[in-house]
Design a protein around this motif. Structure first.
Motif, PDB file in Angstrom:
ATOM      1  N   LEU A  24     -10.526 -11.696   1.082  1.00  0.00           N
ATOM      2  CA  LEU A  24      -9.219 -12.116   1.594  1.00  0.00           C
ATOM      3  C   LEU A  24      -8.146 -12.001   0.518  1.00  0.00           C
ATOM      4  CD1 LEU A  24     -10.389 -15.130   3.732  1.00  0.00           C
ATOM      5  CD2 LEU A  24      -9.416 -12.998   4.572  1.00  0.00           C
ATOM      6  N   THR A  42      -7.638  -8.058  -0.103  1.00  0.00           N
ATOM      7  CA  THR A  42      -6.871  -7.367   0.929  1.00  0.00           C
ATOM      8  C   THR A  42      -5.411  -7.831   0.921  1.00  0.00           C
ATOM      9  OG1 THR A  42      -7.739  -8.963   2.534  1.00  0.00           O
ATOM     10  CG2 THR A  42      -8.765  -6.784   2.492  1.00  0.00           C
ATOM     11  N   ALA A  43      -5.181  -9.101   0.560  1.00  0.00           N
ATOM     12  CA  ALA A  43      -3.790  -9.582   0.483  1.00  0.00           C
ATOM     13  C   ALA A  43      -3.020  -8.789  -0.573  1.00  0.00           C
ATOM     14  CB  ALA A  43      -3.755 -11.077   0.159  1.00  0.00           C
ATOM     15  N   PHE A  71      -3.726  -5.797  -1.639  1.00  0.00           N
ATOM     16  CA  PHE A  71      -3.543  -4.447  -1.086  1.00  0.00           C
ATOM     17  C   PHE A  71      -2.302  -4.418  -0.195  1.00  0.00           C
ATOM     18  CE2 PHE A  71      -4.497  -1.582   2.603  1.00  0.00           C
ATOM     19  CZ  PHE A  71      -4.217  -0.396   1.950  1.00  0.00           C
ATOM     20  N   GLY A  72      -2.126  -5.461   0.591  1.00  0.00           N
ATOM     21  CA  GLY A  72      -0.984  -5.542   1.501  1.00  0.00           C
ATOM     22  C   GLY A  72       0.280  -6.069   0.825  1.00  0.00           C
ATOM     23  N   GLU A  73       0.190  -6.310  -0.509  1.00  0.00           N
ATOM     24  CA  GLU A  73       1.338  -6.823  -1.280  1.00  0.00           C
ATOM     25  C   GLU A  73       1.873  -8.130  -0.705  1.00  0.00           C
ATOM     26  OE1 GLU A  73       4.128  -3.629  -2.081  1.00  0.00           O
ATOM     27  OE2 GLU A  73       2.581  -2.484  -3.144  1.00  0.00           O
ATOM     28  N   ASP A  74       0.919  -8.938  -0.240  1.00  0.00           N
ATOM     29  CA  ASP A  74       1.246 -10.213   0.387  1.00  0.00           C
ATOM     30  C   ASP A  74       0.916 -11.337  -0.603  1.00  0.00           C
ATOM     31  OD1 ASP A  74       1.518 -12.409   2.001  1.00  0.00           O
ATOM     32  OD2 ASP A  74      -0.204 -11.965   3.273  1.00  0.00           O
ATOM     33  N   ASN A 101      -0.179 -14.187  -0.847  1.00  0.00           N
ATOM     34  CA  ASN A 101      -0.835 -15.182  -0.006  1.00  0.00           C
ATOM     35  C   ASN A 101      -1.596 -16.167  -0.879  1.00  0.00           C
ATOM     36  OD1 ASN A 101      -2.396 -16.463   1.970  1.00  0.00           O
ATOM     37  ND2 ASN A 101      -2.264 -14.655   3.286  1.00  0.00           N
ATOM     38  N   PHE A 149      -8.588  -4.264  -2.431  1.00  0.00           N
ATOM     39  CA  PHE A 149      -9.548  -3.832  -1.421  1.00  0.00           C
ATOM     40  C   PHE A 149      -8.753  -3.078  -0.364  1.00  0.00           C
ATOM     41  CE2 PHE A 149     -13.489  -6.061   0.531  1.00  0.00           C
ATOM     42  CZ  PHE A 149     -14.314  -5.122  -0.046  1.00  0.00           C
ATOM     43  N   SER A 150      -8.977  -1.782  -0.277  1.00  0.00           N
ATOM     44  CA  SER A 150      -8.089  -0.964   0.550  1.00  0.00           C
ATOM     45  C   SER A 150      -8.835  -0.279   1.686  1.00  0.00           C
ATOM     46  CB  SER A 150      -7.461   0.118  -0.339  1.00  0.00           C
ATOM     47  OG  SER A 150      -8.484   1.026  -0.721  1.00  0.00           O
ATOM     48  N   TYR A 151      -8.088   0.387   2.560  1.00  0.00           N
ATOM     49  CA  TYR A 151      -8.713   1.248   3.579  1.00  0.00           C
ATOM     50  C   TYR A 151      -9.640   2.248   2.908  1.00  0.00           C
ATOM     51  CZ  TYR A 151      -5.170  -0.418   6.826  1.00  0.00           C
ATOM     52  OH  TYR A 151      -4.374  -1.198   7.603  1.00  0.00           O
TER      53      TYR A 151
END
Lengths: 401, 401
Positions: B305, B308-309, B311-314, B316, B388-390
């Protein structure tokens, strides 16, 4: 024991409701109340996360009393990382529910799930609780289940009827949870109601044991939320002779039904794992201890390499054996056996050279079971999980707070 | 201490070579030999995975002698899960190298990396080793480094020059590893050469401590391979007064250079994590113990989690705090502080409500550092990881064996 359709209102004496209080941005159901018309023995287990949310702190105290009568829950806001104000809000949520129901605050469990780090919108919440209490009914089990969902793609409920001491006894449960945490949406929640008569201390131990066999054997992403709660209320209206100890002749029937209900709900959570395209059952046998079996199964189930391999329908057994190897569980490298979907791929630690074509139909299934024998003893454990897909990365990476 | 360009042949008395033996399907370099012209003190650490590969079993024995003179390594086949034949093959690899170099088999480390569950193609391997021995040269450090790569996207090497007891001493290392395991491609390997004079028992302990500060602080996906090996050879040709204990006045300079070399290589592995778009540094402070600090940092760095956050530049932060919370490390929920890129997001366990716009430039960086203070003590630790990316899912899910 027979499986029933039905909601948490299926056991005698339970009423419930879910309402739309405007806490969720989506406008969906977000506040629920479950009520037993008579005081019920209670048993609950909560997250081990040290950053546990305010409602968990409040509900832990309720659980100490042994009896409770209601559960108030909201989705859309987790009331986690909210400090003293969060704790005051959770207590207000509890007191308000108790007052409306005419019972003591100590008889009310409170739960929250949703965004971490934000305060509960108290006006909306208290109004929602009042609406839910007004709507309490035997027919409102479904709206109650809807109100605890966040990113779940389906409603998780299970119910069983069994005979205990010559009486018909009903168990029913609902659960929510898709990742252990979704984008800021925390929590696995599960509520099980039953009209069985059971002593609170027996129920408490049974709930702990049932959780270990069900919810604690599910892993989606290895993250343990701040709000996880499993609460069981047993109100005794079935009028079976009360189960006062684990030695009582009716205890096995009681425990079997509780575990069946919990296991069904737990598997549904793995089925609904974020972005899941596969449901995976990991069986570990031949372990020196049950703890070793669980440790190895969890390592396999958590491994991103194993999970992405199943997403890609690749029977990459090296990753499964490797995960068991680093788990810390005792194993004999030259005695390890491994099967996927009943097809033996590794025997005594060596590749069986099964052609990929032979595995392809198994790997294409939605539900796939794998078994690994550690060659180190007689114990076994089963863990349920799901695969790891592009969609998981999308859900958890592309969502912006 | 100064950073150098240069390969494992930079320290005095080391020669090396890498050749194309046809083991890798790609036809790239796949067999390497590193040779010290004089016997060298050795120190090595290996995978803790119980399914460890045959070459690890053989190299563990070499490490017991305290002195060694060569490392033979192949990529393209891990010689793991290969039973007795695998062990015999690893011993043959060792004996063959020793014979060609005119040294005892016990002086030759062997390492393999690549597909799990397949036997070494011995004809190709033995011919390759002969070619590599023939090619041994001070100028062949780069081909040697190329031959240990599998899915790495860049060659990882580091070198330092320092002064120890008035003498110029050189350290140089190479490493490989992109996921702890790629699709059946196992392994983190690292080889460090130095011309420092140091007693074998001091070196052994120093290597263990250096690994704990460098390679053991890197996590890509949480999977520990069957073949991980770190081997250090110290041949003494720098003619510094030999370091006979940790109390020796030159030990700190020696250890500092060893750790610098190892840390550079370790960070490169995180930089080259499979599918990585971000390099993440996780600093945990305020822990009760160093173990707690590492445990919390690892839980954060491993969390899908959290990864991936990023990766999404979030930004979080709830997920970061949550991961620390379930790690098991002692923490005081109402004393937790958290920053990303130096911007304080959580203070005393509470949301600082920093607007997302303010974080956006930090989250868009390639290298991002985060710090969490557990509020429970004075200890700290740093772990390096990647997002953690696609692409991670693609590399590990779409690749079919």
């Amino acid at each position: 024991m027979k499986k029933l359709e039905g909601w948490v209102t299926a056991p005698q004496g339970f009423i419930a409701a879910g309402v739309k209080a405007g806490i969720k941005a989506s406008g969906n159901h977000d506040v629920a109340v479950i009520f037993s018309t008579v005081p019920a023995a209670c048993g609950a287990v909560f997250t081990q996360n040290k950053m546990c949310a305010a409602p968990v702190l409040v509900s832990r105290e309720v659980n100490k009393h042994g009896y409770a009568q209601a559960i108030a829950v909201n989705s859309g806001c987790a009331n986690a990382c909210t400090g003293e104000q969060g704790l005051a809000d959770a207590k207000k949520m509890q007191a308000h529910t108790a007052e409306l129901l005419g019972i003591a605050p100590e008889a009310v469990f409170v739960c929250s799930t949703g965004v971490i780090g934000q305060f509960l919108p108290m006006d909306k919440l208290l109004t929602g609780i009042a609406d839910a209490v007004d709507s309490l009914d035997e027919c409102e089990g479904e709206s109650c289940a809807m109100a605890i969902q966040t990113t779940d793609t389906f409603i998780k409920h299970a119910a069983y009827e069994t005979e205990i001491g010559g009486k018909k006894v009903t168990f029913a449960g609902i659960a929510k949870g898709a990742g252990m945490i979704h984008p800021n949406m925390a929590t696995m929640l599960t509520f099980i109601t039953t009209d069985a008569a059971v002593a609170p201390d027996v129920l408490k131990r049974a709930v702990k044991k049932a959780a270990d066999k069900s919810f604690n054997m599910v892993v989606v992403d290895g993250d343990t939320s701040t709000n996880d709660s499993m609460i069981v209320l047993a109100n005794g209206l079935a009028e079976n002779a009360i189960i006062l100890s684990e030695e009582h002749p009716d205890y096995p029937a009681f425990f079997e039904a509780l575990v069946a209900c919990a296991t069904d709900l737990a598997k549904m959570i793995a089925h609904d794992g974020e972005g899941a395209t596969k449901f995976l059952e990991v069986n570990v046998t031949g372990a020196a201890t049950w703890e070793d079996a669980k440790t190895a199964a969890m390592a396999i189930a958590k491994s991103p390499l194993v999970k992405t391999a199943f997403f890609g329908e690749d029977p990459n057994w090296g990753r499964i054996v490797c995960a068991a190897g680093y788990s810390g569980a005792a194993m004999e490298a030259d005695k390890v056996n491994l099967s996927i979907g009943g097809i033996r791929l590794v025997e005594n630690g060596m590749n069986c050279n099964v052609p990929a074509e032979k595995l392809a139909p198994t790997m294409a299934e939605h539900d796939i079971s794998m078994s690994i024998d550690l060659g180190a003893g007689e114990e076994s454990a089963t863990v349920w999980t799901c695969d790891f897909s592009y969609e998981y990365v999308k859900i958890n990476g592309e969502y912006h707070t």
